[in-house]
Motif scaffolding. Structure first.
Motif, PDB file in Angstrom:
ATOM      1  N   CYS A 227       0.846  -1.204   0.000  1.00 38.26           N
ATOM      2  CA  CYS A 227       0.000   0.000   0.000  1.00 38.26           C
ATOM      3  C   CYS A 227       0.878   1.250   0.000  1.00 38.26           C
ATOM      4  N   PHE A 228       1.899   1.267   0.854  1.00 38.76           N
ATOM      5  CA  PHE A 228       2.804   2.411   0.899  1.00 38.76           C
ATOM      6  C   PHE A 228       3.532   2.586  -0.432  1.00 38.76           C
ATOM      7  N   ASP A 229       3.927   1.468  -1.030  1.00 36.25           N
ATOM      8  CA  ASP A 229       4.692   1.547  -2.279  1.00 36.25           C
ATOM      9  C   ASP A 229       3.820   2.015  -3.438  1.00 36.25           C
ATOM     10  N   THR A 230       2.587   1.529  -3.498  1.00 39.86           N
ATOM     11  CA  THR A 230       1.658   2.018  -4.520  1.00 39.86           C
ATOM     12  C   THR A 230       1.508   3.533  -4.403  1.00 39.86           C
ATOM     13  N   THR A 231       1.288   4.005  -3.185  1.00 37.03           N
ATOM     14  CA  THR A 231       1.116   5.440  -2.956  1.00 37.03           C
ATOM     15  C   THR A 231       2.348   6.218  -3.360  1.00 37.03           C
ATOM     16  N   ARG A 232       3.509   5.740  -2.959  1.00 42.19           N
ATOM     17  CA  ARG A 232       4.761   6.434  -3.287  1.00 42.19           C
ATOM     18  C   ARG A 232       4.934   6.577  -4.791  1.00 42.19           C
ATOM     19  N   ARG A 233       4.649   5.518  -5.508  1.00 44.35           N
ATOM     20  CA  ARG A 233       4.820   5.558  -6.962  1.00 44.35           C
ATOM     21  C   ARG A 233       3.816   6.500  -7.623  1.00 44.35           C
ATOM     22  N   VAL A 234       2.593   6.529  -7.104  1.00 38.49           N
ATOM     23  CA  VAL A 234       1.574   7.417  -7.671  1.00 38.49           C
ATOM     24  C   VAL A 234       1.930   8.880  -7.422  1.00 38.49           C
ATOM     25  N   ILE A 235       2.341   9.208  -6.200  1.00 44.26           N
ATOM     26  CA  ILE A 235       2.642  10.619  -5.916  1.00 44.26           C
ATOM     27  C   ILE A 235       3.880  11.074  -6.693  1.00 44.26           C
ATOM     28  N   GLU A 236       4.819  10.163  -6.931  1.00 41.12           N
ATOM     29  CA  GLU A 236       5.976  10.510  -7.758  1.00 41.12           C
ATOM     30  C   GLU A 236       5.544  10.749  -9.200  1.00 41.12           C
ATOM     31  N   TYR A 237       4.669   9.906  -9.696  1.00 38.13           N
ATOM     32  CA  TYR A 237       4.188  10.048 -11.079  1.00 38.13           C
ATOM     33  C   TYR A 237       3.435  11.365 -11.247  1.00 38.13           C
ATOM     34  N   LEU A 238       2.614  11.708 -10.259  1.00 39.79           N
ATOM     35  CA  LEU A 238       1.785  12.903 -10.359  1.00 39.79           C
ATOM     36  C   LEU A 238       2.463  14.165  -9.830  1.00 39.79           C
ATOM     37  N   GLY A 239       3.605  13.997  -9.158  1.00 40.79           N
ATOM     38  CA  GLY A 239       4.300  15.158  -8.613  1.00 40.79           C
ATOM     39  C   GLY A 239       3.564  15.809  -7.461  1.00 40.79           C
ATOM     40  N   ILE A 240       2.942  14.994  -6.608  1.00 38.42           N
ATOM     41  CA  ILE A 240       2.209  15.519  -5.453  1.00 38.42           C
ATOM     42  C   ILE A 240       3.182  15.783  -4.315  1.00 38.42           C
ATOM     43  N   ASP A 241       3.097  16.946  -3.703  1.00 37.30           N
ATOM     44  CA  ASP A 241       3.979  17.306  -2.598  1.00 37.30           C
ATOM     45  C   ASP A 241       3.708  16.432  -1.375  1.00 37.30           C
ATOM     46  N   ALA A 242       4.769  16.207  -0.577  1.00 39.03           N
ATOM     47  CA  ALA A 242       4.674  15.313   0.583  1.00 39.03           C
ATOM     48  C   ALA A 242       3.651  15.774   1.612  1.00 39.03           C
ATOM     49  N   ASP A 243       3.415  17.090   1.705  1.00 36.06           N
ATOM     50  CA  ASP A 243       2.460  17.585   2.694  1.00 36.06           C
ATOM     51  C   ASP A 243       1.032  17.636   2.167  1.00 36.06           C
ATOM     52  N   LYS A 244       0.832  17.109   0.967  1.00 35.08           N
ATOM     53  CA  LYS A 244      -0.485  17.158   0.328  1.00 35.08           C
ATOM     54  C   LYS A 244      -1.214  15.807   0.332  1.00 35.08           C
ATOM     55  N   PHE A 245      -0.614  14.788   0.924  1.00 39.76           N
ATOM     56  CA  PHE A 245      -1.268  13.482   0.907  1.00 39.76           C
ATOM     57  C   PHE A 245      -0.999  12.739   2.208  1.00 39.76           C
ATOM     58  N   SER A 246      -1.830  11.736   2.461  1.00 37.28           N
ATOM     59  CA  SER A 246      -1.596  10.813   3.564  1.00 37.28           C
ATOM     60  C   SER A 246      -2.275   9.494   3.235  1.00 37.28           C
ATOM     61  N   ILE A 247      -1.988   8.477   4.052  1.00 40.82           N
ATOM     62  CA  ILE A 247      -2.486   7.115   3.845  1.00 40.82           C
ATOM     63  C   ILE A 247      -3.307   6.697   5.050  1.00 40.82           C
ATOM     64  N   SER A 248      -4.394   5.981   4.799  1.00 36.19           N
ATOM     65  CA  SER A 248      -5.204   5.460   5.901  1.00 36.19           C
ATOM     66  C   SER A 248      -5.795   4.115   5.504  1.00 36.19           C
ATOM     67  N   PHE A 249      -6.456   3.473   6.474  1.00 41.79           N
ATOM     68  CA  PHE A 249      -7.029   2.141   6.257  1.00 41.79           C
ATOM     69  C   PHE A 249      -8.472   2.133   6.754  1.00 41.79           C
ATOM     70  N   GLN A 250      -9.374   1.697   5.883  1.00 39.18           N
ATOM     71  CA  GLN A 250     -10.801   1.710   6.189  1.00 39.18           C
ATOM     72  C   GLN A 250     -11.299   0.324   6.525  1.00 39.18           C
ATOM     73  N   SER A 251     -12.427   0.248   7.206  1.00 40.63           N
ATOM     74  CA  SER A 251     -13.102  -1.006   7.570  1.00 40.63           C
ATOM     75  C   SER A 251     -12.291  -1.776   8.609  1.00 40.63           C
ATOM     76  N   ARG A 252     -12.965  -2.188   9.669  1.00 41.66           N
ATOM     77  CA  ARG A 252     -12.296  -2.952  10.715  1.00 41.66           C
ATOM     78  C   ARG A 252     -13.338  -3.608  11.603  1.00 41.66           C
ATOM     79  N   LEU A 253     -12.929  -4.627  12.330  1.00 41.33           N
ATOM     80  CA  LEU A 253     -13.763  -5.239  13.355  1.00 41.33           C
ATOM     81  C   LEU A 253     -13.261  -4.768  14.717  1.00 41.33           C
ATOM     82  N   PRO A 254     -14.148  -4.654  15.693  1.00 41.75           N
ATOM     83  CA  PRO A 254     -13.728  -4.149  17.005  1.00 41.75           C
ATOM     84  C   PRO A 254     -12.906  -5.165  17.794  1.00 41.75           C
TER      85      PRO A 254
END
Length: 343
Positions: A227-254
């Motif tokens: 997941c981190f690597d996919t994100t890193r490659r996408v932001i490099e491709y698109l030239g997104i600044d480091a302070d303009k994105f973050s990563i999170s995880f949805q759905s969980r059981l308690p």
């Protein structure tokens, strides 16, 4: 003769509690989804979850259900049909759970003379509860019903250059006309123990600040790293600044440690930190489904705006876009001609 089997998650047959219940039972009783002893899984799933969840889930499905049926099924069928028009070998579609079974899909290929199958789990990243369970189920079906066919599996394609290009350009298209403060990459959540169970070294994955960026053979089956690597490659491709994105995880059981940060918490945090215009992308999915259309596009928007956000943009998955169809067709053609699989 060669053929292709595309496999996605699946869906109940209708957005009713009556049909949602058996679907959830099959899904949650999968030992690679809730990986506890069967007796305990029975108590958790059939004794607790299935007493209330089917009604709630049915209501969520009703919000996103299309006239043609489940969005995930309809999109996957459109994608499969488009891909089949670009290749010279049969293409079938199956689902890990639900009535569109892997067994029936393989049978449809055999009926067309296929004896060598390329199995394509439609998940970019490897996780035992998604990619791995598809492969295991397909192999079980093959051994039990179709021992004379050969199955080759397309590996997780999270870092493939063609995939990153088509994903990045799809995001760029989705962002047109939307001035964002921040982009949130929301991936489906999994329990932390799944990361450790999938670690072949049994020591590398510590789920800390460094293990996912320290080179290891464990990364071949580490969902968090991928997941981190996919994100890193996408932001490099698109030239997104480091302070303009973050990563999170949805759905969980308690009552169980799951990957963090949680997407719903991030909606609130980002809004309270002054991020007024948020774009959200869900790169763990190639087709929009309940988790993207209801949990992210609807509930996420509500949560962000309730916390003070002003503009919210959910960017669609690749779905059956022509560019994504071409990428998949090119992979299939390469395997058909040379046995080569994408890196």
């Amino acid at each position: 003769m060669k053929g292709v089997l595309l496999v996605n998650l699946g869906s109940p047959d209708s957005p009713t509690a009556k049909d949602v219940k058996p679907y959830l039972d099959e899904f949650l009783m999968d030992p690679r989804v809730i990986d506890v002893p069967k007796w305990l899984r029975n108590i958790i799933v059939r004794g607790i979850i299935l007493q209330t969840r089917p009604k709630k889930s049915a209501e969520a499905y009703q919000k996103i259900w299309w006239e043609e049926g489940s969005p995930l099924i309809v999109i996957s069928e459109r994608f499969s049909e488009k891909v089949s028009k670009h290749v010279e070998i049969p293409v079938a579609l199956g689902m890990r759970y639900g009535s569109m079974t892997i067994k029936n899909a393989i049978q449809s290929l055999i009926d067309k003379g296929v004896d060598e199958v390329l199995l394509v789990p439609l998940y970019p990243q490897y996780a035992m509860s998604s990619f791995e369970t598809v492969v295991v189920k397909a192999m079980e079906v093959q051994q039990q019903y179709f021992p004379n066919i050969q199955i080759t599996t397309l590996p997780a394609f999270y870092k493939n250059e063609a995939y990153i290009k088509v994903l990045s350009e799809s995001i760029a298209e989705g962002l047109k006309g939307f001035e964002y403060d921040h982009i949130l990459f929301s991936y489906h959540g999994i329990p932390e123990r799944h990361i450790r169970k999938s670690d072949p070294t049994k020591f590398h994955c510590k789920i800390d600040q460094s293990c996912c960026t320290t080179n290891s053979v464990a990364h071949h089956t580490c969902y968090r790293h991928q997941c981190f690597d996919t994100t890193r490659r996408v932001i490099e491709y698109l030239g997104i600044d480091a302070d303009k994105f973050s990563i999170s995880f949805q759905s969980r059981l308690p009552n169980d440690p799951w990957l963090k940060p949680f997407t719903d918490f991030e909606f609130v945090r980002l809004a309270k930190e002054g991020k007024k215009r948020l774009a959200v992308i869900t790169p763990a999915f190639v087709a929009d489904c309940l988790e993207t259309l209801e949990e992210i596009a609807m509930e996420g928007k509500h949560q962000f705006e309730e916390a003070g956000g002003e503009a919210y943009k959910h960017i669609a998955c690749l779905n059956d876009s022509d560019a994504w169809v071409k990428v998949m067709a090119d992979w299939i053609k390469s395997w058909h001609a040379t046995e080569a699989l994408p890196a």
